[in-house]
Design an enzyme around this catalytic site. Structure first.
Site, short mmCIF file in Angstrom:
data_model
loop_
_atom_site.label_atom_id
_atom_site.label_comp_id
_atom_site.label_asym_id
_atom_site.label_seq_id
_atom_site.Cartn_x
_atom_site.Cartn_y
_atom_site.Cartn_z
N GLY A 115 -5.40 1.94 11.38
CA GLY A 115 -6.52 1.00 11.44
C GLY A 115 -6.56 0.15 10.19
CE LYS A 154 -14.28 -3.27 5.22
NZ LYS A 154 -13.42 -2.13 4.86
#
Ligand SMILES: NC(=O)c1ccc[n+]([C@@H]2O[C@H](COP(=O)([O-])OP(=O)(O)OC[C@H]3O[C@@H](n4cnc5c(N)ncnc54)[C@H](OP(=O)(O)O)[C@@H]3O)[C@@H](O)[C@H]2O)c1
Length: 288
Positions: free
Chosen positions: A137, A74
């Site tokens: 996160g 990502k």
């Protein structure tokens, strides 16, 4: 079970990840294409980190319409695409690529997917609410950003690694200009006074994915909140089992998974995603 028919004209979409064999996205994306009779197909594509650039080149070479990007790509993928939407710029991650005439634009749909799921499936509007988030996160960044856009009142964040929570606060205060945020030390997360005015509790950690994972928040604190959201989607976590016992409304991560995918679907096809069909296909596959 989806019965997508592949022809010479079929437009290709899919997901890059490593590993990828457990991905649920092909299930609901192909069901949606089939339901709307769209000449599209969605395929899982295992891409090792060392091959990511070549894989992105393949999007252009084969003229694929769109690709989802999942763990561990990502962040890294940003280097190889041409343009980013505002959210991806702020977060520094991309989970959706759209190929428009060879130009690749990156989006991140996790935050908006979370909000749509919370409002549409959970019937919970976060406006003016006090939110407690476990985790700092990648998904926590996306969810905090999207919640702030919804004009929440306050955020409390706790995280196992204190420095990561501090980094998230820094990001929220400086980049999102939101000041009503408090970091709770992980060891102090169950202090009762914190829980007096919490409306929504969200678990954004991976705790709960495994059978014997602990309940991070004590039952007497969960009891005080109005809604519980656990973004873990592979099983009913202890957190959700507790919310259920306490008769507190809750959602699991399958709902967010479908909505974030629905937004990708809408970017690629320009059509409204058939959410109910997507959900049905996935709930048939997984017991919740
Ligand atoms: N439903 C959906 O659509 C969706 C979307 C994205 C992610 N997810 C799920 O969300 C979870 C997190 O994903 P992510 O991308 O945010 O991962 P990530 O960036 O790796 O963050 C993981 C988070 O979990 C915490 N954590 C890990 N193990 C822990 C433990 N034993 N005790 C306490 N905290 C722990 C980490 O804390 P530290 O900072 O201390 O390491 C960090 O806050 C995964 O289960 C993922 O499958 C669901």
């Amino acid at each position: 079970m989806s019965k997508v028919k592949i022809k010479g004209t079929t437009k290709i979409t899919g997901v890059f990840g490593y590993p990828i064999i457990h991905s649920l996205s092909p299930v609901f994306q192909n069901s949606a294409f089939e339901y709307l009779n769209l000449d599209f197909v969605y395929i899982p594509l295992e891409v090792k980190p060392k091959d990511l650039k070549k894989a992105v080149d393949a999007i252009r070479i084969f003229n694929w319409v769109g690709i989802n990007v999942t763990i561990p790509h990502k962040k890294e993928v940003i280097k190889f695409i041409d343009e980013l939407d505002e959210t991806s710029k702020i977060l520094g991650v991309v989970n959706t690529i759209h190929n428009v005439n060879g130009k690749l634009k990156g989006y991140t749909t996790d935050g908006e997917g979370f909000i749509r799921s919370l409002k549409e499936d959970g019937k919970f509007n976060p406006k003016n609410k006090n939110i407690f988030i476990i985790g700092a996160g990648g998904s926590s960044y996306a969810i905090c950003g999207a919640l702030i856009n919804e004009k929440i009142n306050s955020i409390f964040i706790t995280n196992r690694t204190f420095e990561n929570a501090i980094k998230l606060r820094e990001h929220i205060v400086t980049k999102l200009n939101f000041k009503n945020i408090k970091i709770i030390e992980f060891e102090k997360r169950n202090e009762q006074t914190i829980w007096e005015n919490i409306d929504l509790l969200i678990n954004t950690t991976s705790v709960g994915m495994k059978e014997n994972d602990p309940l991070l928040i004590k039952k007497e604190n969960i009891e005080k909140v109005r809604f519980v959201y656990d973004i873990v989607y592979n099983r009913k976590t202890e957190l959700l089992k507790t919310a259920e016992k306490l008769k507190i409304p809750y959602l699991n991560g399958l709902s967010m998974l479908v909505y974030q995918g629905a937004i990708s679907f809408e970017i690629w096809t320009g059509r409204k995603a058939p959410i109910d069909i997507m959900k049905k296909s996935i709930y048939e596959k997984i017991e919740t």
